[in-house]
Each structure stands twice: as structure tokens, then as C-alpha cells.
Design a protein around this motif. Structure first.
Motif, mmCIF file in Angstrom:
data_model
loop_
_atom_site.group_PDB
_atom_site.id
_atom_site.type_symbol
_atom_site.label_atom_id
_atom_site.label_comp_id
_atom_site.label_asym_id
_atom_site.label_seq_id
_atom_site.Cartn_x
_atom_site.Cartn_y
_atom_site.Cartn_z
ATOM 1 N N PHE A 431 0.838 -1.192 0.000
ATOM 2 C CA PHE A 431 0.000 0.000 0.000
ATOM 3 C C PHE A 431 0.872 1.241 0.000
ATOM 4 N N THR A 432 0.269 2.366 -0.378
ATOM 5 C CA THR A 432 0.989 3.632 -0.372
ATOM 6 C C THR A 432 1.009 4.188 1.036
ATOM 7 N N THR A 433 1.819 5.221 1.248
ATOM 8 C CA THR A 433 1.899 5.810 2.576
ATOM 9 C C THR A 433 0.584 6.431 2.994
ATOM 10 N N GLY A 434 -0.302 6.651 2.060
ATOM 11 C CA GLY A 434 -1.628 7.144 2.407
ATOM 12 C C GLY A 434 -2.606 6.024 2.682
ATOM 13 N N SER A 435 -2.101 4.799 2.812
ATOM 14 C CA SER A 435 -2.901 3.606 3.115
ATOM 15 C C SER A 435 -3.826 3.213 1.978
ATOM 16 N N ASN A 436 -3.552 3.707 0.757
ATOM 17 C CA ASN A 436 -4.352 3.301 -0.388
ATOM 18 C C ASN A 436 -3.711 2.105 -1.073
ATOM 19 N N PRO A 437 -4.513 1.178 -1.586
ATOM 20 C CA PRO A 437 -3.933 0.020 -2.276
ATOM 21 C C PRO A 437 -3.126 0.438 -3.492
ATOM 22 N N THR A 438 -2.059 -0.261 -3.793
ATOM 23 C CA THR A 438 -1.280 -0.003 -4.995
ATOM 24 C C THR A 438 -1.902 -0.757 -6.160
ATOM 25 N N PHE A 439 -1.531 -0.353 -7.356
ATOM 26 C CA PHE A 439 -2.061 -1.019 -8.529
ATOM 27 C C PHE A 439 -1.228 -2.249 -8.909
ATOM 28 N N LEU A 440 -0.090 -2.469 -8.205
ATOM 29 C CA LEU A 440 0.803 -3.571 -8.568
ATOM 30 C C LEU A 440 0.188 -4.911 -8.195
ATOM 31 N N PHE A 441 0.193 -5.164 -6.929
ATOM 32 C CA PHE A 441 -0.541 -6.304 -6.411
ATOM 33 C C PHE A 441 -0.724 -6.056 -4.933
ATOM 34 N N THR A 442 -1.982 -6.010 -4.577
ATOM 35 C CA THR A 442 -2.320 -5.467 -3.282
ATOM 36 C C THR A 442 -2.144 -6.461 -2.158
ATOM 37 N N ASN A 443 -2.525 -7.674 -2.402
ATOM 38 C CA ASN A 443 -2.616 -8.579 -1.263
ATOM 39 C C ASN A 443 -2.402 -10.016 -1.694
ATOM 40 N N LEU A 444 -1.576 -10.709 -0.928
ATOM 41 C CA LEU A 444 -1.474 -12.162 -1.029
ATOM 42 C C LEU A 444 -1.919 -12.732 0.306
ATOM 43 N N SER A 445 -2.646 -13.817 0.287
ATOM 44 C CA SER A 445 -3.048 -14.442 1.536
ATOM 45 C C SER A 445 -2.950 -15.950 1.403
ATOM 46 N N ILE A 446 -2.654 -16.586 2.526
ATOM 47 C CA ILE A 446 -2.633 -18.038 2.557
ATOM 48 C C ILE A 446 -3.225 -18.494 3.878
ATOM 49 N N ASN A 489 -4.445 -17.014 -2.213
ATOM 50 C CA ASN A 489 -5.191 -16.065 -3.025
ATOM 51 C C ASN A 489 -4.348 -14.832 -3.293
ATOM 52 N N GLN A 490 -4.475 -14.306 -4.523
ATOM 53 C CA GLN A 490 -3.858 -13.034 -4.878
ATOM 54 C C GLN A 490 -4.956 -12.074 -5.317
ATOM 55 N N PHE A 491 -4.902 -10.857 -4.776
ATOM 56 C CA PHE A 491 -5.885 -9.833 -5.086
ATOM 57 C C PHE A 491 -5.202 -8.680 -5.815
#
Length: 761
Positions: A431-446, A489-491
Motif C-alpha cells: 500500500f501507499t503511505t496514504g494507506s491506499n492500495p497499490t495497482f501492482l498487487f495489493t494482497n497475497l493471503s494463505i 489467493n492473490q488480489f
């Protein structure tokens, strides 16, 4: 593009395996942070037999699931008394571990982020579960599954209201089963006293050099006989606060050698820790032959960050200051422990029947600043964090029969069952320093929900063919079944649905047999020699699964065999206690990490050997005085080339030499006034960072002092830990794979002065 920038994109993709660590955990070293001398001065802390001066009182332990004097146990055992720990003002296991030979306790920077090794047998070498079992009395606490990361989150009770801690070195697979291949550590809490009405309160203040605030603690205990000689209850409560002393910085460039430069202050005193908890114990003497003990315990640990600093990877000099860590965000850690136990004993004349039942639950929430590991720094606009959540629920039941002691023939038989449920989840967010998601890849979860179920039968037989000599043999058969599911999962930060999903299930079944044999001979009632051969194991389990990718579906238990000989005794009219042991360990089929697509799984391979000598000595020159010297020589290395590492490589984070020298003196000042003074010196040698490179953490020596004055029920204590304010490096995580020539190292607590006041009534 800088060298760092060239690796950042690779890190984003390839390091996904690191975040999805599934089985593997962080690397820890010895955390011998500021321990006060009082622990080492205790004769029981050195495995000695006399309680004070030249007394013939014996320290009784339950190492072999029978009550017996510590100097009669045909194995290497150390005991640390609760009274001495309280005088030491030690707040975690890592603060007093080095006073037990061969015991290595590592810390990632807070209580509860703890690993334990005995005799060089450590999970640091590869992957998998714990190699040292942790117990509360007779009851196990800690996961047996490889996925719940018990190796890096070992039980770490704040040492209050303890009767003693027993440390059994060497494999204990026959009586204690899985994950005790290096030994076991047992916290024995004070039982409710059926006769004595007692209330106790106390508190303390301490000052850590460079910390922004004072540390403090409060504690209280009440023991109440409800029905004299029949029913009693014991309640204890505590709270301990340790201020922060680590500062964080950021950087804006990397020089040609891969060393960060251009540092900027971020936050001060980020590693404050608070520990709170309590315990309620109940004892019921149903009749002279039947006893029931019940207890419930809760402990909560909250930490704002970790006691680590940044160092140059070449010479391990501080990269900025000796308390500065490169971090872009906070790294809070939380651990809650809930434990219930019931122990029922009945004297049946021909044998004693024991039923030991436990239910435990612990929850862990850990946040790691992954900005540097994922190649995002020094870009201040994009950050990364890794969240880990673990929740373990464990039920155990043991039942056993033990014949009376002292005859020509003794026996013990038992059965054990455990059922464990351990959901584990991790999430990586960018995420950016403003806590906004990035356009690259926001989240991986397992998500890795796992279950572990085991049933075991065990027993031993002791024969005394003639006076002063006995032989014991034991056997244990255990069968475990494990199941787990994995969902990756990748978001993309836009859609609520994952853009990529990978799901699979795994299962394993395994039967393991362990055994032991020992012989002991008493030259006199106070001097004994023994020989022992024993085996131990760590469970295997199901592996991560990736469709169309080859990988082992399961990994097997790794096993070891320990050959040991020792001498124990009390000499010169109980003025000198000595325990000396020498051993050789063969470790085979080691559980090692293996890459399966972007995941880290496990496989078996490689061998290791450990040769060592351990000793404890305690000298009482005159009334009230004790001088102790203990130490260990541990030569632990791989014995063949494998994926674990090259032949001859030293096992990571195990010192070849460690020792402590200590002394204390208790004396009478005047009528009803008594005093005590003491001091201790501890040394830990150089330790290999890993088996893959030649880097070594430097050796260190720490000095501790303690003193006290008591008058009637009141006691005033003074203590100084790490008096010379030395920085001891206790563990490391480096960034060489990212082209960065620096590392994070965990450090001990800086010089600490404190004062305490306790009273009983």
C-alpha cells in the motif's frame, strides 16, 4: 538503477515464497539478555543437591515421572528455583537461560517470540516443529504440528509464582514423546498449600539505559486453606511493563557495496512490552491416598516492536547507532496463552495411578514490516506488511500406572492422547503511505488450517540385580494423523475477488518407535555414575501441494540417538556439588526446506553430529556463601553434503563454548535483619549465522549484580543487569539475497538498574 532497485521487482515475485513460509520460521539465536546473578547462584540452578550451605536436604524432581532426588536421575538435569528467579527479576526465559549448560534460548526481540535448543539440537537448521518440548508440570503446552510454528513461538511464561523449572537435556522420546529430541523444559508452578494461609504483594521499578520511561511491575499471591488438610486455593496476579529503547530510521540511497545510506529518524522507543496474567490453583486431598489438583492460567503479552538493530553484514558493526533499526512502520506482537490442567493421583498400594488432563489455547498476532525484504525501500511511497495469525487449541490426556519405588523391580506403563486444531493464516499487503492500495498487487493471503492427532503407549522397567546398581529400559510407540488445507489467493486491489487462487489438501499418517536404556551405579549414597542411550524424534507431516509441480507429498520424522555418560555427586561433606556429562548425538533424516513453486515446503535430507561436554559445579566455602561455575562445550556440525548444507558446516547459532561464573553471600546484619550480595559473569562464544556462509556472530560477556536487605516479612532488593552495557548479538536476519549488505540482529537489554520491595503476611 541502484543495485537495490535492480532486485526489487524480483523480490516482489520470488519473495512470495518467503512470505508464504508455511512451515519455516524466522531464524533466532541465543538470547542471553541481561540475567541477574541470583539464578546462577542457586544450587538448584546448577543441578546441585543441597538447598543451603552444608544441608543434606535434596532437590526432588519428576524428570522420569517419578519423584526422586536430582542427583539420582540417570540423565543430565538442571533445576532453577522460583525463589531465585524472583530475586533475579528475570522477565522472560531468554533472560536466565544461559545459566543452564547446553540450553540456548533465542528471541526475535520480545517475550513469546522464542526458540529453544538443547545440546545443539535446534529447529534453526531447517524447518518443522519444535525440537524441545515445553510443559507446565506434567502437562504439555505447544503445537506438535510443523505448520503452527511452535519452534519459533515456544512457551515463555513470566517467571512468577514458580516452584522450579526443570530442564532435561538429551532426547526424552520414551516418556515425553514427540518434539522432545533435544530435551524438555518444564515449568512447575507452586501448588496450593493445604495448611498455610499466606498473602504476598510486591513491586519494582527499573531504569534501562537510554529508554524513554521507567519500567515497573506489580505482583500478588494469596494462598487460602479452605478446609484444613483437605482443600486449598492459590491465586496469583502480575503485571510487568518494560519500556522501549530501540529507535527506527529510514534511508534514501544505497552505496556501491549494497549498504544503505542517507538515514532519517523515524520513531523512538518502539519496543515497549507489557506482560499481564494470573493463575488460580486448587488442591483437594480427597483422602490420604487420593489427591486432585486443578489449575487455570492466563498470560497476555503485548509488544510495540522488536529489540533489533541494523548492522553491516561484513563486520557486524552498527549501521547507524547501536539502537537503530531500519523500519518504515510499527511491528506489534501479541500473544495470549490460556491453560487448564487437572492431575489426579491415587495410591492403589500395588501402584500409583496418575491421570493428567490439559486443555490449552494460544493466539498469536504478528506484524512484520516487509518493505525492505520485498524490495520497496527506499521508495517512501510504497510500503509492505506481513501479518501472521496463529490460533492453537490442544487437548491432551495421559494415564499411567507406576509401581512403588525402592524395590528390586520397578515398572511404569502409560497411554497418551492428544488432539490439536491449529488454523494459521498469513497476508501480505502492499500500500501507499496514504494507506491506499497499490495497482501492482495489493494482497497475497494463505490459509493453512491443520489438525494433529496422536495416540501413544509407553513404559519402562527397572531392575536392581545387586545393591547400588540398576538397569532401566523403556519403549514408546506413537501413531499420528495430520490433515491440512491450503488456500492461496492473490488480489489486485480493484476486485473483491481474487485474481489467482490455488487450493489443495494434504494428509499424512506416521508411526514412530522410540526407546531408551540406562544404567547407574552408586559408589556412595551421594556419588553416582550413569550411562544412557536414548532416541527422540520430531513428527513429519503433509507437505504443501502445487498441481503439476513435483514435490514430496509428505515429509518424514527426523530422528536422533544420544549416547551419554555422566558423573553426579556431592563431595567433601556436601560442600561441593558436581555434575559432569559427555555425549555424542547422531541426527539423521533432518527436516530441511524445499522450494515448491513459490512456496516453502519440507523434505528430509542430511545428517548431523553433536559432541559435547556439560558441567555444573557449586562450592560452599562457608555458611551463607556459594560459588558456582558451569559451562558447555558443543561441537555441532553437518556430517554430509546435502540440501541442508555442506559437510562440516557448523549448525547455526550454536556456540562452541559457553560458561558462567557466579557467587553470592547471605549474611546476618543485626537482630531480624539479613542481607545478601552476589555477582555473575557469563560468556557465549561465536556462532555461525547459517550453514550456507561463513559469517559468525561475535562472542560476548555480560556482568550482573544483585543485593538485598530483609527485615521480618519485608525485603528490599537492588539489581543491575548487564552492568557494562555490552551489546550482545542474539540472532540475525540478513538481506544478502536482495543485494543489500546489511542485517538485522536481535540485541540484549542495555544496562538496567532496579529496586524492588516485597512483603508477606
Amino acid at each position: 538503477m541502484t543495485k537495490f532497485g535492480q532486485t526489487s521487482r524480483f523480490a516482489l515475485l520470488a519473495s512470495a515464497a518467503g512470505f508464504c513460509l508455511t512451515i519455516s520460521g524466522a531464524a533466532f539465536a541465543q538470547d542471553t539478555a541481561a540475567t541477574t546473578v541470583a539464578v546462577a547462584q542457586d544450587p538448584t540452578a546448577e543441578g546441585g543437591s543441597a538447598a543451603s550451605d552444608q544441608s543434606e536436604e535434596k532437590i526432588v524432581v519428576t524428570a522420569q515421572k517419578r519423584a526422586e532426588a536430582v542427583l539420582d536421575v540417570p540423565a543430565s538435569v538442571s533445576v532453577i528455583s522460583g525463589d531465585r528467579l524472583e530475586k533475579a527479576h528475570a522477565y522472560s526465559l531468554s533472560e536466565y537461560a544461559t545459566y543452564v549448560p547446553g540450553l540456548i534460548v533465542g528471541s526475535a526481540g520480545t517475550p513469546g517470540q522464542t526458540s529453544i535448543a538443547l545440546r545443539g539440537v535446534s529447529s534453526e537448521l531447517g524447518v518443522g516443529g519444535a525440537t524441545v518440548g515445553t510443559y507446565i508440570g506434567d502437562l504439555p503446552l505447544g503445537s506438535s504440528s510443523a505448520y503452527a510454528r511452535s519452534a519459533t513461538f515456544a512457551l515463555d511464561l513470566l517467571p512468577y509464582d514458580l516452584d522450579r523449572i526443570e530442564v532435561l537435556r538429551g532426547p526424552q522420546g520414551t516418556l515425553y514423546g514427540a518434539s522432545s529430541m533435544g530435551g524438555i523444559l518444564s515449568y512447575n508452578l507452586r501448588p496450593a498449600d493445604l495448611d498455610q494461609l499466606e498473602f504476598r504483594v510486591g513491586g519494582e521499578l527499573d531504569s534501562i539505559n537510554g529508554a524513554g520511561d521507567l519500567g515497573w511491575g506489580v505482583r500478588g499471591t494469596a494462598n487460602v486453606p479452605i478446609v484444613t488438610d483437605k482443600v486449598a486455593a492459590r491465586l496469583s496476579l502480575f503485571k510487568q511493563k518494560t519500556p522501549g529503547y530501540i529507535n527506527t530510521v529510514t534511508f534514501d540511497s544505497v552505496d556501491g557495496n549494497g549498504v544503505p545510506a542517507g538515514f532519517h529518524a523515524n520513531k523512538d522507543d518502539v519496543n515497549e512490552v507489557e506482560q499481564t496474567g494470573g493463575r488460580l490453583a486448587l488442591q483437594v486431598q480427597i483422602n490420604p491416598q487420593v489427591n486432585l489438583k486443578l489449575e487455570g492460567l492466563v498470560q497476555k503479552t503485548r509488544a510495540d516492536g522488536n529489540a533489533s538493530i541494523a548492522v553491516d553484514r561484513d563486520d557486524f558493526d552498527p549501521l547507524v547507532g547501536d539502537r537503530d533499526l531500519i523500519r518504515y512502520m510499527d511491528e506489534p506482537f501479541k500473544r495470549d496463552v490460556l491453560f487448564f490442567g487437572a492431575t489426579f493421583n491415587a495410591d492403589l498400594d500395588f501402584a500409583t495411578f496418575t491421570s493428567a488432563t490439559s486443555y490449552s489455547k494460544y493466539d498469536i498476532a504478528q506484524r512484520i514490516d516487509a518493505t525492505v525484504p520485498f524490495g520497496l525501500a527506499p521508495n517512501p511511497g510504497v510500503l509492505a506488511d506481513l501479518l501472521t495469525d496463529i490460533s492453537v487449541k490442544k487437548f491432551t490426556q495421559e494415564a499411567r500406572l507406576a509401581s512403588p519405588t525402592g524395590g528390586t523391580f520397578e515398572w511404569l506403563v502409560g497411554a497418551f492422547y492428544t488432539n490439536e486444531d491449529a488454523p494459521v493464516s498469513q497476508a501480505l499487503s502492499l500500500f501507499t503511505t496514504g494507506s491506499n492500495p497499490t495497482f501492482l498487487f495489493t494482497n497475497l493471503s494463505i490459509d493453512l488450517p491443520t489438525t494433529f492427532e496422536e495416540f501413544a503407549l509407553f513404559g519402562d522397567v527397572t531392575v536392581r540385580p545387586f545393591e547400588n546398581f540398576e538397569v532401566t529400559g523403556g519403549l514408546r510407540w506413537a501413531h499420528n494423523t495430520q490433515n491440512f488445507s491450503q488456500e492461496f489467493n492473490q488480489f489486485d486491489g480493484v476486485s473483491p475477488d481474487p485474481v489467482f487462487t490455488l487450493s489443495a489438501d494434504g494428509t499424512s499418517k506416521e508411526s514412530v518407535v522410540t526407546w531408551m536404556a540406562n544404567a547407574r551405579y552408586h559408589f556412595t549414597p551421594d556419588i553416582m555414575a550413569y550411562a544412557r542411550v536414548a532416541t527422540g524424534y520430531r513428527p513429519g507431516g503433509p507437505n504443501v501441494v502445487v498441481p503439476l509441480i513435483d514435490g514430496p507429498p509428505t515429509f518424514e520424522a527426523d530422528k536422533l540417538i544420544n549416547y551419554e555418560a555422566g558423573l553426579k555427586g556431592s563431595f567433601f561433606e556436601h560442600r561441593v556439588d558436581l555434575e559432569l556429562s559427555a555425549y555424542h548425538i547422531d541426527w539423521k533424516n533432518i527436516q530441511i526446506p524445499v522450494q515448491i513453486f513459490i512456496f516453502t515446503g519440507a523434505d528430509n535430507g542430511g545428517k548431523a553430529a553433536v559432541n559435547g561436554v556439560e558441567f555444573n559445579t557449586l562450592y560452599r566455602p562457608f555458611k551463607g556463601a556459594r560459588i558456582g561455575f558451569n559451562g558447555a562445550y558443543t561441537d555441532a556440525q553437518l556430517t554430509e553434503d546435502s540440501n541442508a548444507g555442506p559437510d562440516g558446516a557448523r549448525l547455526p547459532l550454536i556456540p562452541k563454548w559457553s560458561w558462567s561464573l557466579n557467587a553470592d553471600y547471605s549474611f546476618r546484619i543485626a537482630q531480624d535483619w539479613n542481607g545478601r550480595v552476589g555477582g555473575g559473569l557469563r560468556y557465549v562464544g561465536k556462532r555461525a549465522v547459517s550453514v550456507q556462509d561463513g559469517g559468525k556472530l561475535p562472542s560476548y560477556t555480560l556482568l550482573d549484580l544483585t543485593a538485598g536487605v530483609s527485615h521480618g516479612p519485608w525485603e528490599l532488593g537492588l539489581f543491575a543487569r548487564n552492568l557494562t552495557d555490552e551489546r550482545a548479538y542474539l540472532g540475525t536476519t540478513d538481506y544478502l539475497q536482495l543485494g543489500l549488505n546489511f542485517a538485522d540482529v536481535t540485541i540484549n537489554q542495555p544496562r538496567t538498574f532496579g529496586i524492588s520491595l516485597d512483603t508477606r503476611f
